[in-house]
Design an enzyme around this catalytic site. Structure first.
Site, PDB file in Angstrom:
ATOM      1  CG  ASP A 174       7.564   0.068   0.585  1.00 37.97           C
ATOM      2  OD1 ASP A 174       7.918   0.119  -0.612  1.00 37.97           O
ATOM      3  OD2 ASP A 174       6.838   0.918   1.110  1.00 37.97           O
ATOM      4  CB  SER A 191      10.870   1.245   2.704  1.00 38.44           C
ATOM      5  OG  SER A 191      10.184   1.265   1.515  1.00 38.44           O
ATOM      6  CD  GLU A 197       8.824   3.872  -7.213  1.00 39.63           C
ATOM      7  OE1 GLU A 197       8.575   2.982  -6.374  1.00 39.63           O
ATOM      8  OE2 GLU A 197       9.983   4.217  -7.480  1.00 39.63           O
TER       9      GLU A 197
END
Ligand code: GLA
Length: 364
Positions: free
Chosen positions: A155, A109, A16
């Site tokens: 994403d 997303s 992340e």
């Protein structure tokens, strides 16, 4: 000339905020998609509508997209169209109708799914010679420059490149990717997603602050990106506390991605990745400081119900968690999260089991 295209949302297994730091990530695509029904026209207009926003059909001259003042959901497909024309691909006119099942503001997303559905539709409809890497960059540019959210390419990469039954290993520094077998069902496991029903926004605010702090950390260490930092000891040389903590997350998170990819490739029991996911949550909560009481509560409740690991996912400040659970414990884990949320008087969470699904494609 017309057709129907879909592009999925994603959930990140691990990695992340590493994308804009030249690091690594390991997302899967969700079965939830944005569907784009597109038709070529010759009216020099881009016309967009959405079944989620009835009565809001928007029509803009393609030549005037640079100055468009349209805001909201429609700005994403307009931004994709703008990127095509800015890159010199002439498009005579198009009508696009969107319909989505990706939860909005849940860290899954939905915006990249819109961008990628529109991007593949325009590519195929007008036979534009763009590669997958171009599609990803078109989506990113639409989001960064047109919508104004300074996100990375996690994403869009997931939405374009993922394949069923696999997690996608992304190396952002090298611009490379690989498919890693990820069959949880075969191991009697399920990946539970719990959307905490606390929407987030990435245009400005905390996300942009974190990105800036990561840049400060890289500058303090004299490296181009935090990917180049060899170990956690090096991070401790950063004098300022906030950039030091952010770098600690990025460096440890990159190591977590590589460890998990190695374990999956070696065919280890996926239960063993659980504790590493939970470490990732602690890092996002304590070092990156982007968790919320709802995300922490959902993670704690899942672990309390016997999950092998759990973590918040996505950009943070709201959104969803994942929990790696024995398949037969799925319902009990959902119940534990719901009970915890009711006791804390949080909004009711929304849960589903994520199956690694296909990337963007034409379906009709
Ligand atoms: C958001 C951004 C991505 C990535 C994640 C965090 O989803 O759009 O580029 O930075 O947050 O991993």
């Amino acid at each position: 000339m017309n057709g129907i295209w879909v592009a999925p949302g994603r959930v990140n297994i691990i990695g992340e905020h590493t994308d804009y730091n030249g690091g690594y990530a390991l997302p899967i695509a969700l079965p939830h998609v944005v569907r784009c029904t597109a038709e070529a026209t010759s009216d020099a207009l881009v016309t967009v509508s959405s079944l989620q926003h009835p009565g809001e059909t928007i029509s803009e001259p393609i030549a005037g997209l640079a100055d468009s003042t349209v805001t909201g959901w429609a700005r994403y497909p307009l931004g994709v169209m703008y990127e095509y024309t800015r890159r010199g691909h002439a498009i005579p006119g198009v009508r696009m109708e969107l319909d989505g099942t990706v939860p909005v503001g849940a860290g899954l997303s939905s915006s990249a799914a819109i961008e990628c559905a529109a991007a593949v539709a325009l590519r195929d409809l007008f036979a534009v010679p763009v590669t997958d890497a171009d599609l990803i960059d078109i989506g990113r540019a639409a989001e960064n420059s047109y919508v104004g959210a300074a996100t990375g390419t996690l994403d869009q990469s997931a939405s374009v490149l993922c394949t069923p039954g696999h997690a996608l290993f992304l190396d952002f520094g090298k611009g490379e990717h690989a498919q890693v077998p990820f069959d949880l069902a075969a191991a009697g496991l399920a990946l539970l997603v719990a959307d905490t029903n606390t929407p987030h926004h990435h245009a400005g605010g905390g996300y942009a602050d974190r990105r800036r702090e990561c840049e400060e950390a890289a500058a303090a260490l004299g490296v181009r990106s935090l990917r180049e930092v060899p170990n956690l000891a090096a991070v401790e040389r950063i004098a300022d506390e906030a950039p030091r903590r952010r770098a600690r997350h990025i460096v440890s998170e990159n190591a977590r991605v590589l460890t998990i990819v190695d374990m999956l490739r070696a065919g280890r029991d996926p239960r063993e990745i659980g504790p590493i996911l939970t470490e990732g949550h602690a890092s996002l909560r304590d070092d990156f400081e982007i968790s919320t009481p709802q995300l922490d509560a959902a993670v704690e409740a899942a672990l309390g119900a016997g999950a092998h690991g759990a973590r918040m996912v996505g950009g943070g400040f709201g959104g969803s968690i994942i929990a790696l659970v024995d398949a037969e414990r799925t319902e009990a884990t959902v119940a534990a999260i719901e009970t915890r949320f009711r006791a804390a008087e949080f909004a009711a969470p929304r849960t589903f089991v994520a199956i690694p699904s296909a990337g963007a494609r034409r379906i009709a």
